[in-house]
Structures are given as C-alpha cells and as structure tokens.
Design a protein around this motif. Sequence first.
Motif, PDB file in Angstrom:
ATOM      1  N   UNK A 219       0.806  -1.219   0.000  1.00 12.66           N
ATOM      2  CA  UNK A 219       0.000   0.000   0.000  1.00 12.66           C
ATOM      3  C   UNK A 219       0.843   1.275   0.000  1.00 12.66           C
ATOM      4  N   UNK A 220       2.082   1.200   0.478  1.00 17.88           N
ATOM      5  CA  UNK A 220       2.933   2.395   0.481  1.00 17.88           C
ATOM      6  C   UNK A 220       3.347   2.797  -0.937  1.00 17.88           C
ATOM      7  N   UNK A 221       3.152   1.890  -1.899  1.00 16.33           N
ATOM      8  CA  UNK A 221       3.457   2.206  -3.294  1.00 16.33           C
ATOM      9  C   UNK A 221       2.237   2.722  -4.052  1.00 16.33           C
ATOM     10  N   UNK A 222       1.103   2.836  -3.358  1.00 15.47           N
ATOM     11  CA  UNK A 222      -0.154   3.183  -4.025  1.00 15.47           C
ATOM     12  C   UNK A 222      -0.083   4.533  -4.734  1.00 15.47           C
ATOM     13  N   UNK A 223       0.499   5.532  -4.069  1.00 13.35           N
ATOM     14  CA  UNK A 223       0.564   6.867  -4.679  1.00 13.35           C
ATOM     15  C   UNK A 223       1.374   6.855  -5.964  1.00 13.35           C
ATOM     16  N   UNK A 224       2.497   6.138  -5.943  1.00 12.46           N
ATOM     17  CA  UNK A 224       3.352   6.088  -7.137  1.00 12.46           C
ATOM     18  C   UNK A 224       2.671   5.313  -8.265  1.00 12.46           C
ATOM     19  N   UNK A 225       1.970   4.238  -7.926  1.00 15.85           N
ATOM     20  CA  UNK A 225       1.245   3.476  -8.938  1.00 15.85           C
ATOM     21  C   UNK A 225       0.145   4.319  -9.572  1.00 15.85           C
ATOM     22  N   UNK A 226      -0.524   5.121  -8.753  1.00 15.20           N
ATOM     23  CA  UNK A 226      -1.577   5.994  -9.285  1.00 15.20           C
ATOM     24  C   UNK A 226      -0.995   7.081 -10.179  1.00 15.20           C
ATOM     25  N   UNK A 227       0.246   7.499  -9.880  1.00 15.43           N
ATOM     26  CA  UNK A 227       0.904   8.488 -10.730  1.00 15.43           C
ATOM     27  C   UNK A 227       1.262   7.892 -12.090  1.00 15.43           C
ATOM     28  N   UNK A 228       1.799   6.647 -12.070  1.00 16.59           N
ATOM     29  CA  UNK A 228       2.214   5.998 -13.312  1.00 16.59           C
ATOM     30  C   UNK A 228       1.013   5.514 -14.128  1.00 16.59           C
ATOM     31  N   UNK A 229      -0.049   5.076 -13.430  1.00 23.88           N
ATOM     32  CA  UNK A 229      -1.227   4.538 -14.108  1.00 23.88           C
ATOM     33  C   UNK A 229      -2.471   5.266 -13.590  1.00 23.88           C
ATOM     34  N   UNK A 230      -2.653   6.534 -13.958  1.00 26.89           N
ATOM     35  CA  UNK A 230      -3.702   7.375 -13.369  1.00 26.89           C
ATOM     36  C   UNK A 230      -5.125   6.913 -13.668  1.00 26.89           C
ATOM     37  N   UNK A 231      -5.330   6.150 -14.735  1.00 24.10           N
ATOM     38  CA  UNK A 231      -6.685   5.722 -15.094  1.00 24.10           C
ATOM     39  C   UNK A 231      -7.072   4.374 -14.491  1.00 24.10           C
ATOM     40  N   UNK A 232      -6.179   3.803 -13.689  1.00 25.38           N
ATOM     41  CA  UNK A 232      -6.421   2.468 -13.134  1.00 25.38           C
ATOM     42  C   UNK A 232      -6.736   2.576 -11.639  1.00 25.38           C
ATOM     43  N   UNK A 233      -7.910   2.110 -11.267  1.00 26.03           N
ATOM     44  CA  UNK A 233      -8.341   2.194  -9.866  1.00 26.03           C
ATOM     45  C   UNK A 233      -7.514   1.265  -8.983  1.00 26.03           C
ATOM     46  N   UNK A 234      -7.131   1.759  -7.802  1.00 31.75           N
ATOM     47  CA  UNK A 234      -6.363   0.975  -6.835  1.00 31.75           C
ATOM     48  C   UNK A 234      -7.311   0.434  -5.769  1.00 31.75           C
ATOM     49  N   UNK A 235      -7.215  -0.877  -5.535  1.00 31.28           N
ATOM     50  CA  UNK A 235      -8.068  -1.541  -4.548  1.00 31.28           C
ATOM     51  C   UNK A 235      -7.220  -2.002  -3.362  1.00 31.28           C
ATOM     52  N   UNK A 236      -7.633  -1.630  -2.138  1.00 36.15           N
ATOM     53  CA  UNK A 236      -6.922  -2.058  -0.936  1.00 36.15           C
ATOM     54  C   UNK A 236      -7.349  -3.469  -0.562  1.00 36.15           C
ATOM     55  N   UNK A 237      -6.353  -4.335  -0.297  1.00 37.07           N
ATOM     56  CA  UNK A 237      -6.624  -5.718   0.114  1.00 37.07           C
ATOM     57  C   UNK A 237      -6.432  -5.854   1.621  1.00 37.07           C
ATOM     58  N   UNK A 238      -7.022  -6.871   2.245  1.00 34.91           N
ATOM     59  CA  UNK A 238      -6.974  -7.014   3.710  1.00 34.91           C
ATOM     60  C   UNK A 238      -5.572  -7.172   4.300  1.00 34.91           C
ATOM     61  N   UNK A 239      -4.626  -7.724   3.547  1.00 36.60           N
ATOM     62  CA  UNK A 239      -3.302  -8.026   4.092  1.00 36.60           C
ATOM     63  C   UNK A 239      -2.297  -6.872   3.970  1.00 36.60           C
ATOM     64  N   UNK A 240      -2.798  -5.635   3.757  1.00 30.48           N
ATOM     65  CA  UNK A 240      -1.902  -4.500   3.613  1.00 30.48           C
ATOM     66  C   UNK A 240      -1.380  -4.332   2.200  1.00 30.48           C
ATOM     67  N   UNK A 241      -1.811  -5.212   1.337  1.00 33.50           N
ATOM     68  CA  UNK A 241      -1.439  -5.126  -0.071  1.00 33.50           C
ATOM     69  C   UNK A 241      -2.516  -4.363  -0.855  1.00 33.50           C
ATOM     70  N   UNK A 242      -2.162  -3.963  -2.049  1.00 30.36           N
ATOM     71  CA  UNK A 242      -3.113  -3.329  -2.963  1.00 30.36           C
ATOM     72  C   UNK A 242      -3.034  -4.030  -4.305  1.00 30.36           C
ATOM     73  N   UNK A 243      -4.045  -3.813  -5.099  1.00 29.42           N
ATOM     74  CA  UNK A 243      -3.998  -4.337  -6.460  1.00 29.42           C
ATOM     75  C   UNK A 243      -4.654  -3.362  -7.427  1.00 29.42           C
TER      76      UNK A 243
END
Length: 306
Positions: free
Chosen positions: A234-258
């Motif tokens: 999840x700490x990479x979420x902001x950078x992923x949203x910057x690189x792929x702005x049109x792709x929604x980020x989903x938070x997963x229960x284990x602290x991961x995102x997809x």
Amino acid sequence: MKIDRMLEIIIYLVNHDNVSARYLAERFGVSVRTIQRDIVSISSIGIPVYAAGGKYGGYSILPTYKMKNLNIREDEQQMIRKALESLATSYTSDTLDGLIEKYNAIVEKEGGQKVFWDFGVSRENKKVQDSNRLLEKAIHNKNVVSFSYQKADGTQSQQSVEPLAIHYKWYAWYLFAYSKKRQAYRTYKIARMRDITIEERKAVRDHGDIRERMKESEKEYYRTCIAIEIHFHEKEADLMEEFFPDCAVERLPDGQCRTFIYVPPGERLWKALLLSFGDRVRVVGPEEYKADLILTAQKFLSNYDI
C-alpha cells in the motif's frame, strides 16, 4: 495570426490603461493601421474599448468590464498550471513564455499566484517539437499528411491520414487522425512518426465533433487491451496511481493493494514501468504476460555477470 494578436491585445488592455496604438504596433510587430483595424474588430464583438486623446491618451477598456482574478478559483488556477505543464513538454520556450505571460497578466493584477517554471528536463526533444508544429499546420489547413510509422513491436508501415487533433496523454504527444485506407480513426504516437510530409490533398470528410470522435476511438481502443493484474504494498499506491492514473487501486486485507492496467497487444512500455519498481510489485496474471515480464528481466540480467 490575427486572432492570436487580438487576444493578446485584449489581455494587455485588461491590465493596462491608455495604451497608444504606436506602442501596440511595436509590441506586436505590425503597423499602426493594423492595430487600429484590430481595435475596430475587438469593439465589434462587444468589448468596450475607448480612446482617450491628448499627450498621455491611448486605448483602454471600460473599468466595469475588466476581468477580476476573483473569478478564477485556486483549483481552476491549478488546472491552468497543469495544462501549461503539458504544453511545456512540446513547445519552444518562446511560445510557452507567451502563454505564461498571458496567464500572469490575468491573475497578477488581483493578487493571484504568478507562474515560474523551468521545463528544461521535461521538454520533448526537438524532433517532437518540430513534428507538432508541422502537424498543427496540416490540421489548420486541412491537409492530408503521410509518414512512416513504427509500432511498439518494431514493425513499420507507411501511413496517409487526415490529421484531426494533437493531444497529450500517457506522458507523450499523440496525433488523432482518420485513416481513409482503413475507414477508421487511429491514434499515433508522434515520437514514432518519421518523414512527415504535408500533401497537397485536402481532407474533405466531415468528422463532426472531434472530441466525441476521440472519446469513441478511446473506448474502442480499451476494448482491444489486455487487463494485467498487479499486486503491490500500500505504500506504493501513490506512485502506482501516478504511473497509471486511469487504473483504480483496490486495498486488500493483508496491507497489499492491487490494480489492473490495460495494455494493447504488443505494447512494451508497461514492462519498463513495472520493472522500475523492482521487488515492490508483482504481476499476478494473465500467465503469459507474467511469463513475458520474467523473460524480459532474465534477458536484461544476462548482460551482467551475476
């Protein structure tokens, strides 16, 4: 162009009083008579320009008509800055400086925030700048253009299209055009275009609302894309949203995102972006794309004694 000059005259008069025709003529590199004709044209569209006589006289706009920066909210100013940032990657400093001067002229007088930027690093190379200017000319004059085009997979083809618009997305400039041969709208990355030639032939097809054609084409484009599932902390979420702005980020229960990124067949840029994250991201599927990324990483590492 006359319209551009008239716009600059209007903005200048909004922020200055009693400007002489001679000064405007020197500023815009035209004759006094041309400025006088411009003032008549500006007045004819409803902007109240009046002339004051005497030694310190000149042209002014009625004070009650002048724009106020209070009408431009902070979030709107941010949007203007972002738009100028995009333009800055492709256009020469003189052009960009002129745009920023116009923006500053509007906001500064009422206490708005001025713009000071240095785009030396982010600016596109001279080839893209020259190509953009050439394509803009063809679009304006409704000329067909021909060029050699290299796809992401390396294959080359000769194209002849009706250029309709230049737009900035995915950190690059693209040409939106109509291909008569394919009877369809196509998008071309300008950096991959070579030997651009403006033909004498004119574009005769009526394309209607170009923005609508672009939206329709983009929907069709995404229908051909493959969805790649990516997992990351999840700490990479902001950078992923910057690189792929049109792709929604989903938070997963284990602290991961997809997220799911959508790439067209043969596109390679997605691999470079994901590999730049190192071990902080993981491709979950489809399997063939996961295997393709692994193979690319292995080939890269084979160049080194590891």
